[in-house]
Design a protein around this motif. Sequence first.
Motif, PDB file in Angstrom:
ATOM      1  N   TYR A 164       0.836  -1.214   0.000  1.00 31.13           N
ATOM      2  CA  TYR A 164       0.000   0.000   0.000  1.00 31.13           C
ATOM      3  C   TYR A 164       0.863   1.253   0.000  1.00 31.13           C
ATOM      4  O   TYR A 164       0.637   2.178  -0.783  1.00 31.13           O
ATOM      5  N   VAL A 165       1.865   1.305   0.881  1.00 30.28           N
ATOM      6  CA  VAL A 165       2.666   2.531   0.984  1.00 30.28           C
ATOM      7  C   VAL A 165       3.542   2.736  -0.245  1.00 30.28           C
ATOM      8  O   VAL A 165       3.791   3.868  -0.661  1.00 30.28           O
ATOM      9  N   VAL A 166       3.987   1.635  -0.838  1.00 26.02           N
ATOM     10  CA  VAL A 166       4.786   1.755  -2.066  1.00 26.02           C
ATOM     11  C   VAL A 166       3.900   2.227  -3.222  1.00 26.02           C
ATOM     12  O   VAL A 166       4.259   3.152  -3.966  1.00 26.02           O
ATOM     13  N   LYS A 167       2.715   1.638  -3.340  1.00 23.65           N
ATOM     14  CA  LYS A 167       1.787   2.023  -4.416  1.00 23.65           C
ATOM     15  C   LYS A 167       1.391   3.489  -4.304  1.00 23.65           C
ATOM     16  O   LYS A 167       1.279   4.198  -5.314  1.00 23.65           O
ATOM     17  N   ALA A 184       1.718   1.911  10.071  1.00 22.79           N
ATOM     18  CA  ALA A 184       1.258   3.187  10.632  1.00 22.79           C
ATOM     19  C   ALA A 184       0.869   4.159   9.526  1.00 22.79           C
ATOM     20  O   ALA A 184      -0.190   4.793   9.587  1.00 22.79           O
ATOM     21  N   LEU A 185       1.695   4.274   8.505  1.00 22.09           N
ATOM     22  CA  LEU A 185       1.414   5.227   7.428  1.00 22.09           C
ATOM     23  C   LEU A 185       0.173   4.808   6.629  1.00 22.09           C
ATOM     24  O   LEU A 185      -0.599   5.664   6.184  1.00 22.09           O
ATOM     25  N   ALA A 186      -0.024   3.495   6.445  1.00 25.81           N
ATOM     26  CA  ALA A 186      -1.212   3.023   5.728  1.00 25.81           C
ATOM     27  C   ALA A 186      -2.482   3.393   6.501  1.00 25.81           C
ATOM     28  O   ALA A 186      -3.478   3.849   5.912  1.00 25.81           O
ATOM     29  N   ILE A 187      -2.460   3.221   7.833  1.00 22.35           N
ATOM     30  CA  ILE A 187      -3.617   3.580   8.659  1.00 22.35           C
ATOM     31  C   ILE A 187      -3.872   5.082   8.605  1.00 22.35           C
ATOM     32  O   ILE A 187      -5.014   5.540   8.424  1.00 22.35           O
TER      33      ILE A 187
END
Length: 292
Positions: A47-50, A189-192
Amino acid sequence: MHFFLSSVLVTILSLSGLFAAAHPPAARAQTVQKDYENHPNRAAIEYVVKNKLMWLYPDGNFRPEQPVTQADLVAGLVNVKGLTQGVPIPGFPANHWAKVYYERAKKDGILDNVSINPNKVLNREEAGLIMANAWKNLRSAFGKKRQSYSELAVRNGWLPQKTGKFSNGVQTTLYDALSNVSRAEESKALAILHRDMLGILEGEKIANQIHQSFRISGGYLKGTVPTINGYDIRLLAGMKNGKIVSFKSGVVMLNVSQIQYLELSVNRKGEAVSLALYNYTKFPSLERVSVR
């Protein structure tokens, strides 16, 4: 003839074996796994890479267990919030890769009460403070001073529970403050936080649409509460006679002289935390205050 054909067949099989010897390395290359493919946080990492909140290294790996530095987390949070404006930071290394991120974080308040040291490996308490700073201008609850920011991070799902010690050395089974934060943990954490950020933006859009529909005419407040898939929208009107009138969709018409307050909330369906939350308490003015 039989001997000749047998010899040819043996020769062909031998040569094919030679040619086939080149294939196994190629086959192995096709099955090489990235270092996060079997990681418990794989979905968050992808998710964070995308969404360009974090990055893969040039070899295609994420290095999920590598500890994060202050610069790593600051840059990730700036990306999550989509910050574009910054202020100079005197003394910050001019050639450091994170310089622009720190300038944007400084303007936003992410660095409040934080000792700037981009290459410092963060512990959980330090990471919790930086994340709380990033969210305090989005959700008022995070603006309160805390004794333990690692506990705050765990309670909000930003960091996993972990046995260890608070910053003051007291033993804890859940809120360890002193160990490092890994890149995999940062990704979760960043995804949330990014999901919350996108929700807040959409919630504000819906709340503004409703606010702009409000009109006071002939002593009545008129407006419209829309129906939008995936969201629970509610307008509560507290009346001076003690009754509460609720609107979940449709046309709103209320006698202004009888209204004590309005509360407008926008939530994702099935979730208790509001994406937008406004109070109207100064009738006949339509002035509103965000209480999210």
